[in-house]
Design an enzyme around this catalytic site. Sequence first.
Site, PDB file in Angstrom:
ATOM      1  N   HIS A  12       0.871  -1.180   0.000  1.00  0.00           N
ATOM      2  CA  HIS A  12       0.000   0.000   0.000  1.00  0.00           C
ATOM      3  C   HIS A  12       0.907   1.227   0.000  1.00  0.00           C
ATOM      4  CE1 HIS A  12       0.480  -0.588   4.538  1.00  0.00           C
ATOM      5  NE2 HIS A  12       1.144   0.506   4.258  1.00  0.00           N
ATOM      6  N   HIS A  59      -1.471   4.220  10.137  1.00  0.00           N
ATOM      7  CA  HIS A  59      -0.237   5.020  10.108  1.00  0.00           C
ATOM      8  C   HIS A  59      -0.345   6.295  10.935  1.00  0.00           C
ATOM      9  CE1 HIS A  59       0.033   2.522   6.484  1.00  0.00           C
ATOM     10  NE2 HIS A  59       1.319   2.725   6.468  1.00  0.00           N
ATOM     11  N   HIS A 192      10.880  -1.354   2.252  1.00  0.00           N
ATOM     12  CA  HIS A 192      10.970   0.098   2.086  1.00  0.00           C
ATOM     13  C   HIS A 192      11.311   0.768   3.403  1.00  0.00           C
ATOM     14  CE1 HIS A 192       6.673  -0.354   3.176  1.00  0.00           C
ATOM     15  NE2 HIS A 192       6.511   0.947   3.273  1.00  0.00           N
ATOM     16  N   GLU A 239       6.215  -3.972   7.640  1.00  0.00           N
ATOM     17  CA  GLU A 239       4.785  -4.169   7.351  1.00  0.00           C
ATOM     18  C   GLU A 239       4.494  -5.535   6.733  1.00  0.00           C
ATOM     19  OE1 GLU A 239       3.579   0.508   6.350  1.00  0.00           O
ATOM     20  OE2 GLU A 239       3.866  -0.907   4.722  1.00  0.00           O
TER      21      GLU A 239
HETATM   22  C1  DHB Z   1       5.062   4.898   1.238  1.00  0.00           C
HETATM   23  C2  DHB Z   1       4.901   3.558   1.614  1.00  0.00           C
HETATM   24  C3  DHB Z   1       4.085   3.212   2.691  1.00  0.00           C
HETATM   25  O1  DHB Z   1       3.904   1.931   3.133  1.00  0.00           O
HETATM   26  C4  DHB Z   1       3.393   4.183   3.381  1.00  0.00           C
HETATM   27  O2  DHB Z   1       2.555   3.791   4.364  1.00  0.00           O
HETATM   28  C5  DHB Z   1       3.556   5.538   3.024  1.00  0.00           C
HETATM   29  C6  DHB Z   1       4.389   5.875   1.962  1.00  0.00           C
HETATM   30  C7  DHB Z   1       5.914   5.290   0.078  1.00  0.00           C
HETATM   31  O3  DHB Z   1       6.676   4.482  -0.469  1.00  0.00           O
HETATM   32  O4  DHB Z   1       5.811   6.464  -0.349  1.00  0.00           O
HETATM   33 FE    FE Z   2       2.685   1.831   5.031  1.00  0.00          FE
END
Ligand code: DHB
Ligand code: FE
Length: 279
Positions: A12, A59, A192, A239
Amino acid sequence: MAKIIGGITTSHVPAIGRAIAKGLQQDPYWKPFFDGFRPIHQWLAEARPDVVVLIYNDHGLNFFLDKMPTFSVGAASEYRNADEGWGIPTLPAFQGDAALSWQLIESLVEQEFDLTTCQEMKVDHAFTLPMALLWPDQKWPVRVIPVCINTVQDPLPSAKRCWKLGEAIGRAVAQWDIDDRVLVLGTGGLSHQLDGERAGFINKECDLRFMDSMVDDPQWATQFTTRELVEHTGTQGVELLMWLATRAALGEKVQALHRNYHIPISNTASGLMLLEPVA
Ligand code: DHB
Ligand code: FE
């Protein structure tokens, strides 16, 4: 009896909401990502789930740092997007099923998960965007039961514990004395990191190993502490715990009907899997 007909795990990212709002699905940057959902649409048209158990991480929208439940379950009759301008500007409300939510809650508490129960719950991009990717017409044909796992503030639950939560969800659904077809949808990951020295960190090798493990060796990731998962996949890569809980709900054996992996979407290595339980 209710039956889990499948599991879908997906990343997401708020930028997906902007891409949907602007109709960028065929744009070269977005095409490999959105095309990944075509086989999912075909499968959903045939599988026709009635209920989605949606496992995701909030979040800082519904829960902020002052009150952070480890595990929580929504028990509202309706859920609305309230993502502070991130994501799609306006989305139709999502229908809940409070009675079914309470059945899930009672079963999970009985199975020794001490939950936070939410009779009101605002939902963010981790809930809304995967729903919009699965049902692009945004006419949600399902009722939704949200399950949140804290991955934003230490201490996080361990991978082992999230696996057990998923198993308990699987057992709870099997007890529902209705004929609903249930889809488990887990959103988050894959690797990420949005902040700090390692911002932009991605680990393709680990992501692909993890996706393989979802089929071949589903408890593989439970060998790692959450700190190790953060080292391997980034502060937000953790996550992937949502994927693990989703996989655990599906039972011992699954087949992967579809998978997609694409780098990058925003800062994220985006992954997608469609898993079907094998009796
Ligand atoms: C991004 C990824 C995420 O899981 C999130 O919650 C907010 C931003 C991103 O890669 O921009
Ligand atoms: Fe996220």
